[in-house]
Every structure is written in C-alpha cells, then in structure tokens.
Design a protein around this motif. Structure first.
Motif, PDB file in Angstrom:
ATOM      1  N   GLN A   1     -10.693 -22.691  -1.504  1.00  0.00           N
ATOM      2  CA  GLN A   1     -10.271 -21.289  -1.410  1.00  0.00           C
ATOM      3  C   GLN A   1      -9.120 -21.069  -0.427  1.00  0.00           C
ATOM      4  N   ILE A   2      -8.623 -22.133   0.194  1.00  0.00           N
ATOM      5  CA  ILE A   2      -7.554 -22.006   1.182  1.00  0.00           C
ATOM      6  C   ILE A   2      -6.707 -23.274   1.151  1.00  0.00           C
ATOM      7  N   THR A   3      -5.417 -23.120   1.333  1.00  0.00           N
ATOM      8  CA  THR A   3      -4.545 -24.292   1.394  1.00  0.00           C
ATOM      9  C   THR A   3      -4.409 -24.753   2.842  1.00  0.00           C
ATOM     10  N   ALA A   4      -3.963 -25.968   3.009  1.00  0.00           N
ATOM     11  CA  ALA A   4      -3.724 -26.489   4.355  1.00  0.00           C
ATOM     12  C   ALA A   4      -2.656 -25.658   5.056  1.00  0.00           C
ATOM     13  N   ALA A   5      -1.629 -25.248   4.336  1.00  0.00           N
ATOM     14  CA  ALA A   5      -0.558 -24.437   4.930  1.00  0.00           C
ATOM     15  C   ALA A   5      -1.105 -23.091   5.412  1.00  0.00           C
ATOM     16  N   GLU A   6      -2.002 -22.494   4.632  1.00  0.00           N
ATOM     17  CA  GLU A   6      -2.616 -21.224   5.062  1.00  0.00           C
ATOM     18  C   GLU A   6      -3.484 -21.449   6.294  1.00  0.00           C
ATOM     19  N   ALA A   7      -4.282 -22.499   6.292  1.00  0.00           N
ATOM     20  CA  ALA A   7      -5.158 -22.797   7.432  1.00  0.00           C
ATOM     21  C   ALA A   7      -4.346 -23.057   8.694  1.00  0.00           C
TER      22      ALA A   7
END
Length: 141
Positions: free
Chosen positions: A40-46
């Motif tokens: 539900q989340i990308t590494a870039a978002e995290a």
C-alpha cells in the motif's frame, strides 16, 4: 501532528498483530500512525517520513519475505540515512534474520531507536508490550 508509517508484511497475521500494537501506541502518544501493508506504500513515499516502523516475519532461510517486502526494503534502504527506525517481526525458527536486518539499517545510515522486537509465532503479551515500547520510542515519547 507527526505522521509515522508502520509498514508490514504478514502471511499468518502474527506480524500484523505486532504492527497494530506499534500503531496503537504511536497514536496514543499524540502522533498519527499510518498503518500500511507493504503493497500500500512505495519506498519513495515511505522515505518522505523522518521515522519508520517496519515489520516482516522471517521467511525461508532466515530472510525477509522475498516477493513484496524484500524488494520494497532494498529500495528503501538507499534512502534510510538519518531516519529513525524500529523493526519487528515473527518467526517460526531461529530469529537470526533480525540481526541481519538491523545491520542493513545501520549500514544504510538509519538510526535504530531500539533493538528489533521478535515474536516466536503468535506474539505473546511480552512481545505486544515490547511492540508498545518501540511505538513509544519511535514517537519520541
């Protein structure tokens, strides 16, 4: 209000229970936990957040789950410098994967707020309490 992602992968639900305990404590500390399954989340978002709680069980030969979590973490690893991190997960045997995971975080420049929390199979009360403690630490309370 500071937002802290609690990102996890769980097949049996054991690591999910741990993630929920971490998230509940973060919320109780006056921060906002963003409880997310790894898909539900990308590494870039995290990587946009200064603090992260990451959970994954041991798989196979004491490694992170290989199809979703490992690719996510490999990408995130490049962006961990200066970030406050806590780790948690369940295992059915061994548990040594946590030491390897911790070493990867610190080698990438991440700051471990506490040693990783492990639960043998389903988390017992002590493991849930340890998850609450790392929730306090990652929230800075």
């Amino acid at each position: 209000m500071e937002k802290i992602p609690v990102i996890y992968w769980s097949a049996s639900g054991n690591t999910k229970l741990m993630a929920e305990a971490v998230a509940e404590t973060i919320n109780n500390c006056g921060c906002e936990a963003l409880l997310k399954e790894v898909g539900q989340i990308t590494a870039a978002e995290a990587a946009q957040y200064p603090a992260l709680a990451l959970g994954c069980p041991a798989m196979g030969a004491e490694v992170l789950e290989e199809y979703e979590f490992e690719p996510f973490f490999t990408e995130l690893e490049k962006m961990l410098a200066g970030k406050k991190v806590v780790l948690f997960g369940s295992y059915g045997w061994g548990g040594s994967y946590m030491q390897d995971w911790e070493a990867r975080v610190t080698a990438a420049g991440g700051e471990l707020a506490a040693p990783g929390v492990l639960a043998l199979n389903a988390p017992d009360q002590a493991a849930i309490e340890a998850c609450a403690e790392i929730g306090h630490l990652i929230a800075g309370k």
